[in-house]
Write an enzyme that holds these catalytic residues in place. Structure first.
Site, PDB file in Angstrom:
ATOM      1  N   GLY A 233     -22.681   1.713  56.887  1.00  0.00           N
ATOM      2  CA  GLY A 233     -23.801   0.784  56.823  1.00  0.00           C
ATOM      3  C   GLY A 233     -24.345   0.727  55.422  1.00  0.00           C
ATOM      4  O   GLY A 233     -24.117   1.639  54.617  1.00  0.00           O
TER       5      GLY A 233
ATOM      6  N   GLN B 133     -30.302  -0.680  48.649  1.00  0.00           N
ATOM      7  CA  GLN B 133     -29.392   0.335  48.123  1.00  0.00           C
ATOM      8  C   GLN B 133     -28.542  -0.186  46.961  1.00  0.00           C
ATOM      9  O   GLN B 133     -27.976   0.594  46.210  1.00  0.00           O
ATOM     10  CB  GLN B 133     -28.447   0.835  49.226  1.00  0.00           C
ATOM     11  CG  GLN B 133     -29.175   1.615  50.301  1.00  0.00           C
ATOM     12  CD  GLN B 133     -28.192   2.174  51.304  1.00  0.00           C
ATOM     13  OE1 GLN B 133     -27.820   1.502  52.245  1.00  0.00           O
ATOM     14  NE2 GLN B 133     -27.742   3.403  51.081  1.00  0.00           N
TER      15      GLN B 133
ATOM     16  N   CYS C 212     -26.571   9.766  53.625  1.00  0.00           N
ATOM     17  CA  CYS C 212     -26.896   8.453  53.068  1.00  0.00           C
ATOM     18  C   CYS C 212     -26.274   8.337  51.678  1.00  0.00           C
ATOM     19  O   CYS C 212     -26.383   9.272  50.882  1.00  0.00           O
ATOM     20  CB  CYS C 212     -28.411   8.304  52.983  1.00  0.00           C
ATOM     21  SG  CYS C 212     -28.939   6.757  52.232  1.00  0.00           S
ATOM     22  N   LEU C 213     -25.644   7.192  51.411  1.00  0.00           N
ATOM     23  CA  LEU C 213     -25.023   6.996  50.095  1.00  0.00           C
ATOM     24  C   LEU C 213     -26.071   7.072  48.982  1.00  0.00           C
ATOM     25  O   LEU C 213     -25.740   7.390  47.845  1.00  0.00           O
ATOM     26  CB  LEU C 213     -24.314   5.628  50.046  1.00  0.00           C
ATOM     27  CG  LEU C 213     -23.089   5.463  50.962  1.00  0.00           C
ATOM     28  CD1 LEU C 213     -22.635   4.021  50.968  1.00  0.00           C
ATOM     29  CD2 LEU C 213     -21.953   6.383  50.533  1.00  0.00           C
TER      30      LEU C 213
ATOM     31  N   HIS D 124     -31.081   3.384  60.734  1.00  0.00           N
ATOM     32  CA  HIS D 124     -31.002   3.909  59.368  1.00  0.00           C
ATOM     33  C   HIS D 124     -31.143   2.759  58.350  1.00  0.00           C
ATOM     34  O   HIS D 124     -31.890   2.861  57.377  1.00  0.00           O
ATOM     35  CB  HIS D 124     -29.660   4.644  59.211  1.00  0.00           C
ATOM     36  CG  HIS D 124     -29.429   5.258  57.864  1.00  0.00           C
ATOM     37  ND1 HIS D 124     -29.298   6.610  57.659  1.00  0.00           N
ATOM     38  CD2 HIS D 124     -29.285   4.695  56.633  1.00  0.00           C
ATOM     39  CE1 HIS D 124     -29.092   6.846  56.370  1.00  0.00           C
ATOM     40  NE2 HIS D 124     -29.080   5.695  55.723  1.00  0.00           N
ATOM     41  N   GLU D 125     -30.430   1.653  58.616  1.00  0.00           N
ATOM     42  CA  GLU D 125     -30.462   0.523  57.663  1.00  0.00           C
ATOM     43  C   GLU D 125     -31.790  -0.233  57.727  1.00  0.00           C
ATOM     44  O   GLU D 125     -32.289  -0.692  56.698  1.00  0.00           O
ATOM     45  CB  GLU D 125     -29.281  -0.429  57.912  1.00  0.00           C
ATOM     46  CG  GLU D 125     -27.895   0.218  57.853  1.00  0.00           C
ATOM     47  CD  GLU D 125     -27.672   1.137  56.656  1.00  0.00           C
ATOM     48  OE1 GLU D 125     -28.259   0.899  55.587  1.00  0.00           O
ATOM     49  OE2 GLU D 125     -26.920   2.128  56.812  1.00  0.00           O
TER      50      GLU D 125
ATOM     51  N   HIS E  40     -34.184   1.459  55.607  1.00  0.00           N
ATOM     52  CA  HIS E  40     -34.003   1.132  54.184  1.00  0.00           C
ATOM     53  C   HIS E  40     -34.776  -0.132  53.798  1.00  0.00           C
ATOM     54  O   HIS E  40     -35.421  -0.166  52.757  1.00  0.00           O
ATOM     55  CB  HIS E  40     -32.520   0.918  53.853  1.00  0.00           C
ATOM     56  CG  HIS E  40     -31.785   2.176  53.511  1.00  0.00           C
ATOM     57  ND1 HIS E  40     -32.193   3.041  52.516  1.00  0.00           N
ATOM     58  CD2 HIS E  40     -30.647   2.723  54.011  1.00  0.00           C
ATOM     59  CE1 HIS E  40     -31.346   4.056  52.439  1.00  0.00           C
ATOM     60  NE2 HIS E  40     -30.395   3.893  53.337  1.00  0.00           N
TER      61      HIS E  40
END
Ligand SMILES: [Zn+2]
Length: 169
Positions: free
Chosen positions: A46, A51, A93-94, A135-136, A139
């Site tokens: 995702g 990000q 998380c990236l 999660h997204e 963000h």
């Protein structure tokens, strides 16, 4: 194809609420397509626009490596319609490198938004799909997994990440 640079915490775009998309135009479609490329290039499941340094409410999710019954989801202006249950799952998380912690999430979720053509869509998910959607959406609301941890763990990871940033200059 364009793979974009991924911002890491404490980048300012990651910690503020992203803007609503007024019109799903070619620019947004290009952003979505670049975000999908960037997600796959980083072996992520995702990605949210903040990000990649874009403060817009756009998310892409593909959890097929965990759940083959799902598909690629690209959503503009996602909002939660309903949700329920509770689950604890290890998340990374990236944008928060070298951090994997158990995070409490809703077990299932139903969200609504626009697709890449500006049509209204609804997506329902449970398990991994529900976790990654939440999660997204976090963000685009300026929240990262650190904000969902206990204070002790959060402080520990924040200190480590700020140190790493100082080293990088
Ligand atoms: Zn993330």
């Amino acid at each position: 194809m364009a793979v974009l640079e991924i911002m890491t915490y404490p980048n300012a775009t990651l910690t503020r609420r992203a803007e609503e998309v007024e019109k799903v135009d070619g620019k947004i479609r290009k952003l979505i397509s670049d975000m999908v490329d960037t997600m796959y290039a980083n072996e992520g499941v995702g990605l949210a626009a903040p990000q990649v340094g874009v403060s817009k409410r756009v998310i892409v999710v593909d959890v097929r490596p965990y759940d083959p019954s799902t598909s690629l989801i690209c959503m503009v202006n996602p909002e939660v319609v309903s949700e329920g249950g509770e689950v604890l799952h290890e998340e990374g998380c990236l944008s928060v490198p070298e951090c994997v912690e158990g995070i409490k999430r809703r077990e299932w979720i139903k969200i609504r938004g626009l697709d890449e053509r500006g049509r209204e869509i609804e997506v329902e998910g449970e398990g991994m799909l529900a976790i990654v959607l939440q999660h997204e959406i976090d963000h685009v609301n300026g929240r990262v997994i650190l904000d969902r941890m206990s204070r002790i763990k959060r402080d520990l990871h924040k200190k480590r990440l700020q140190k790493a940033k100082m080293k990088a200059g």
